[in-house]
Each structure stands twice: as C-alpha cells, then as structure tokens.
Enzyme design. Structure first.
Site, short mmCIF file in Angstrom:
data_model
loop_
_atom_site.label_atom_id
_atom_site.label_comp_id
_atom_site.label_asym_id
_atom_site.label_seq_id
_atom_site.Cartn_x
_atom_site.Cartn_y
_atom_site.Cartn_z
NE ARG A 169 -6.23 86.68 16.95
CZ ARG A 169 -5.39 87.47 16.61
NH1 ARG A 169 -5.38 88.39 15.71
NH2 ARG A 169 -4.11 87.17 17.14
N GLY A 227 -12.46 88.87 17.25
CA GLY A 227 -12.34 87.49 16.27
C GLY A 227 -11.56 88.03 15.16
CG ASP A 251 -1.92 79.54 25.22
OD1 ASP A 251 -1.38 79.56 26.08
OD2 ASP A 251 -2.37 80.41 24.27
CG ASP A 311 -0.21 81.15 18.31
OD1 ASP A 311 -0.83 80.97 16.92
OD2 ASP A 311 -0.93 80.73 19.05
P1 AMP Z 1 -2.44 84.22 21.62
O1 AMP Z 1 -1.87 85.48 22.52
O2 AMP Z 1 -2.87 85.05 20.12
O3 AMP Z 1 -2.04 83.17 21.55
O4 AMP Z 1 -4.04 84.28 22.15
C1 AMP Z 1 -4.51 83.81 23.38
C2 AMP Z 1 -5.90 83.49 23.26
O5 AMP Z 1 -6.67 84.63 23.04
C3 AMP Z 1 -6.46 82.50 22.24
O6 AMP Z 1 -7.51 81.93 23.00
C4 AMP Z 1 -6.94 83.47 21.06
O7 AMP Z 1 -8.00 82.77 20.38
C5 AMP Z 1 -7.61 84.51 21.73
N1 AMP Z 1 -7.64 85.85 21.01
C6 AMP Z 1 -6.44 86.61 20.78
N2 AMP Z 1 -6.89 87.41 19.90
C7 AMP Z 1 -8.43 87.79 19.67
C8 AMP Z 1 -9.47 88.34 18.94
N3 AMP Z 1 -8.99 89.33 18.44
N4 AMP Z 1 -10.57 88.01 19.15
C9 AMP Z 1 -10.88 86.66 19.89
N5 AMP Z 1 -9.93 86.10 20.69
C10 AMP Z 1 -8.60 86.47 20.30
MG MG Z 2 -1.84 81.70 20.85
#
Ligand code: AMP
Ligand code: MG
Length: 489
Positions: A94, A124, A250, A260
């Site tokens: 996203r 997204g 990540d 993040d």
């Molecule tokens: P995060 O936990 O925010 O570091 O995200 C982990 C993964 O989930 C990453 O690949 C993000 O891009 C994906 N992600 C998190 N929230 C969304 C969302 N609402 N739509 C699509 N992908 C998401």
């Molecule tokens: Mg992340």
C-alpha cells in the site's frame, strides 16, 4: 504531468536511482489520486528541505500533483522475517516510492496510496488514525534527536476505509534516507540473478556508507556499519523508553533510521516486559527484548551478504560472525553513555551498576520512566521538593540517591550543574499513549485541534516553549495496564 507552481519543478528534480539500478526490485505503479485530497497535517520546514513549496500543499490541485509525482513512482519489493517466520515476498502493498529528492538523496514515499501488485488481500489503503500516529511519533523521535524517517504530510482522501468499522482514509507522505530494509537484502540474496545482491549492496554503500567503498572489503565494511548503526539506534530507543512493537526484518533499515511506526509506544511506568501491540502475543518485541531482537535481525542481514564477504564460504561465515559479535559491545557502550547522560554523569563513571539499580527500583515501585529523570533534576535543584510517590518514599531509594551523589562527587560535578546537564537530555514531552489516543480519536471525528497541539508539544521535547501542563504528565491511573496498540493495516 499536471503543472502546478512549486510541485512540478520539485518532482521534476527528483531522481530514481534505486529503480534504475535495481529494476528487479521494483514494480512501476501509480497512486490512486483522490478527487478531494485535503491536508490534515503539513510539515512546512521539511517540505522546503526537499524542494516542495509548502504553499502548493494547501489546495487539492497541489496535493494531487504531489501524489502523482513525475509519473515514475514504484512499489518496492522486499521479503522479511515476521515474528521469526520467513515471508519470501512482502513488498509495498500500500506504499509507493515517488522518487529521491536529488541533492539530499532523500526518498519521498507514500503510504496508503492504493493497492499495488504486492497487496495480496490488503486494500492498499490506510486509515487517518494510524497515519497521524506515524506522523506524530516520527516527528517526536526526530525532535528527540533519534535517527528516523520523517513525516511531510498526512492527506485525507475523502474516502472511507473498513477497519473494525468505517474510518476516514488518509495518505502519509514520508521522507527517509532510503527504504532499504534488511528484508530488501533477504529478497535480493535469493534472487535467481546473483548480480542483484551485489548491485543492492553497492547501492547501499554509495548511499549510506560511502566511507567503506575504498576499504579492503567494502561489503564487510557495510555489514560492520549497519551493525553499528542499529546497535546505536536501539540503544537510543531504550534510553527514551521507546517500543517499536513490530521489529520484523522488513521494518529494519540499512540506513539506521527508525521506520514503520505501527503499534509503537513509549513507556509510562518502567516495565521491562512492556508489550502494547495487540498482535504480539508472545512478547517477542517487548521493550527489554529489543536489543536481542536487533541482534537476531542483524544475523539475518549478515546471512544475506555472506557470499559477498568472501569467495570462501567458511571465511565468509567467520567474517560475518566476527562482525555481528561486535554488536553487543557497541550496544552496551552506547546504552551506558546515554543512560549516564540522563543522570548528568560522564560516560567514564566507574559505578557500573548505578543505572541497572535505578531501573530495578523504577520497576519495583511502578515509577514513571520519563518523569523520574525530571524529578531527579528537580531534587538536585530543591532537595525538599520531591514527591510522595512510592519510589521517593522507599528506604532503598535514599541509598540509591547517595550512590548517585557519590558518582557526582567523583566526577567533580555540583548538583546544579548535573541538574542542568540533565534538563538538556531528558525530555519532558513525549507522545505518550494516552495523549496519542485522545488526539487521534478527536481527529477521526473531524477535530484536528488536539493533534496539532500534540505535534507542537512533542516536537519541543525539552520544553523550550510553553505548553499545557498535561503534555508532560503521566497517564491517569489504570490507563497503561489496559492500553493496546494496533498495526494500523
Ligand atoms: P507492516 O506490518 O505495515 O510493516 O506491513 C507488512 C506488509 O503488509 C507490507 O508488505 C505491507 O505493504 C503490507 N500491508 C500492510 N497493510 C496493507 C494494506 N492495507 N494493504 C495492502 N498491503 C498492506
Ligand atoms: Mg513495514
């Protein structure tokens, strides 16, 4: 691309070196540009720094131009270990990299800008609350002097997103030294073309650690530099009582910036095992576990560069092991120096357990971490002024205060000098959980006053300007025990 004074020239001055040098690690993509974007929070100073005229971000047309960029946005691919389990492909589900503000080589990045090919089941999108949370906490961390990505704007989209009910949608515009993550290396190391990893490492060196480029083994220099940067970063988190909450690989940068901000939190009461994240059931990312997780993540990073370190696999492992082994000493030295500075003492202080004993007493008596350092400085200035809290009335506390006095005497420092040194490094205003919750709840109902007031307070952590008293106060009794934070996905 649409023309708009200020934004056009800014985005046309962006470069796209990551996408050009590592095409295997990006997917060209465009943001979903809302028809009625509105600025919720704007960082004028940062906008100017990256060459965007702040005035252009006041109206929908300028915001739409910013979100469109110069038409060369990309979603970045990466892998990562999430709660210890390897995911071979994550990527910007996203988010988008708009480009790099050329002279400073800073990434301009969007979060919540629509589903990309990496979105899997995600929508997204992002909700206003979590994007404001990242805006506020990142800017607070920057004001505290910690390495961090920064927040340029939160833009409301006018859309509704579904997150346990309907929430207002928003996009965060983020500025970072880069978005290279340990997870980017994990993906590159497993790419079918072995050249991708080397190109990525060369890109990281040229961007973040150019000083190692001419050393005998630049890739070992890169590993050493990342180990040192992360050890220092995590020592700084610990010293301000910050809990990242989701230290997956990540979410760990190669630059050494914090990235993040999801379920992050600051400690109120000092509790080593504190966990606020609703998804961290096992406490893997608890406050006191962070230094150890940092080492675990760096070990995953070291594994990715093994074959760059030496053509002899055994030698590669030996070099990587020696590099990662340095983490502990770097972390300890950085942590001790910061904690002693919080007590107004030089890092040559010989009493090796003074800090540990302080923390044990804070834990035992449920004392507020941030406030205690302010109370200690006040006590030095006015010894009769201390509070009637459990900590200050405990008999063993008097003994600790004596030890601290002894350390000051050894250093040849008078009480008032120590107090003024302390005031310079101990924040009084941090984005406490109860303040964030209150401000973000109000923002969701359309009242932006509390979040603007909170930003104003926490970007002045040492209290140089007047702010309402409540921004420096601990939460109401009982708040912390029940508080949970959410990933905001
Ligand atoms: P995060 O936990 O925010 O570091 O995200 C982990 C993964 O989930 C990453 O690949 C993000 O891009 C994906 N992600 C998190 N929230 C969304 C969302 N609402 N739509 C699509 N992908 C998401
Ligand atoms: Mg992340």
């Amino acid at each position: 691309m649409a023309q708009h004074p200020g934004v056009g020239p800014a985005s046309s001055a962006w470069s796209h070196r990551f996408a050009e040098e590592l095409p295997e690690l990006v997917t060209p993509w465009q943001a979903d540009v809302p028809t009625e974007p509105r600025p919720v929070t704007l960082n004028h100073e940062l906008a100017s720094e990256v060459g965007i005229a702040p005035s252009t971000l006041q109206d929908p047309e300028g915001l739409r131009d910013l979100l469109r960029g110069d038409g060369s946005a990309v979603a970045m691919a990466y892998a990562g270990h999430q709660f210890g389990n390897y995911s071979p492909l994550l990527g910007d589900g996203r988010a988008l990299l708009l480009g790099e503000a050329t002279d400073k080589r800073l990434d301009i990045h969007l979060k919540g800008s629509g589903a990309t090919p990496f979105a899997r089941a995600g929508d997204g999108k992002a909700a206003l609350g979590p994007m404001l949370r990242e805006y506020v906490v990142a800017e607070a961390m920057h004001a505290l002097g910690l390495p961090t990505t920064r927040s340029l704007a939160v833009i409301s989209t006018g859309d509704t997103v579904r997150r346990e009910g309907a929430k207002p949608g928003a996009i965060l515009v983020r500025v970072a030294a880069s978005h290279l993550r340990v997870g980017t290396f994990e993906l590159a190391a497993r790419a079918s073309d072995p050249d991708v990893l080397q190109r990525l490492a060369d890109h990281a060196i040229s961007r973040h650690y150019p000083e190692v480029a001419d050393s005998d083994n630049p890739y070992l220099g890169l590993l050493d530099a990342v180990v040192a940067a992360q050890a220092d970063l995590i020592a700084q988190w610990m010293s301000v009582g910050f809990i990242h909450g989701v230290m997956n690989t990540d979410n760990m940068t190669i630059s050494g910036q914090t990235i993040d901000y999801g379920p992050c939190a600051f400690l109120d009461e000092f509790t080593p095992g504190a966990v606020f994240s609703s998804i961290d059931h096992g406490g893997r990312y608890a406050y006191a576990n962070q230094p150890g997780v940092g080492l675990w993540n760096l070990s995953r990073f070291a594994e990715t560069v093994l074959r760059l370190l030496s053509s002899d696999p055994d030698e590669g492992v030996a070099l990587a092991t020696a590099s990662v082994t340095k983490y502990e000493a770097i972390y300890q030295a950085a942590w001790r120096a910061r904690m002693l500075a919080k007590l107004g003492l030089p890092d040559t202080t010989a009493d090796s357990t003074l800090v540990e004993q302080l923390l044990e007493l804070l834990d035992r008596h449920g004392a507020d971490y941030t406030s205690t350092f302010g109370e200690l400085a006040t006590w030095l200035e006015r010894p009769s002024a201390h509070t009637e809290s459990a900590l200050w009335t405990a008999p063993e506390w008097t003994a600790w205060l004596d030890r601290w006095r002894d350390a000051m005497n050894v250093a040849g420092l008078e009480g008032p000098t120590v107090a003024s040194r302390m005031r310079q490094v101990n924040p009084t205003r941090i984005p406490r959980n109860h303040l964030l919750e209150e401000a973000l709840d109000a923002a969701e109902t359309g009242d932006l006053e509390p979040v603007h007031e909170l930003i104003d307070a926490v970007t002045d952590p040492y209290g140089m300007r007047p702010h309402p008293e409540r921004y420096a106060a601990a939460p109401p009794p009982g708040f912390t025990a029940s508080h949970q934070t959410f990933c905001g996905t």
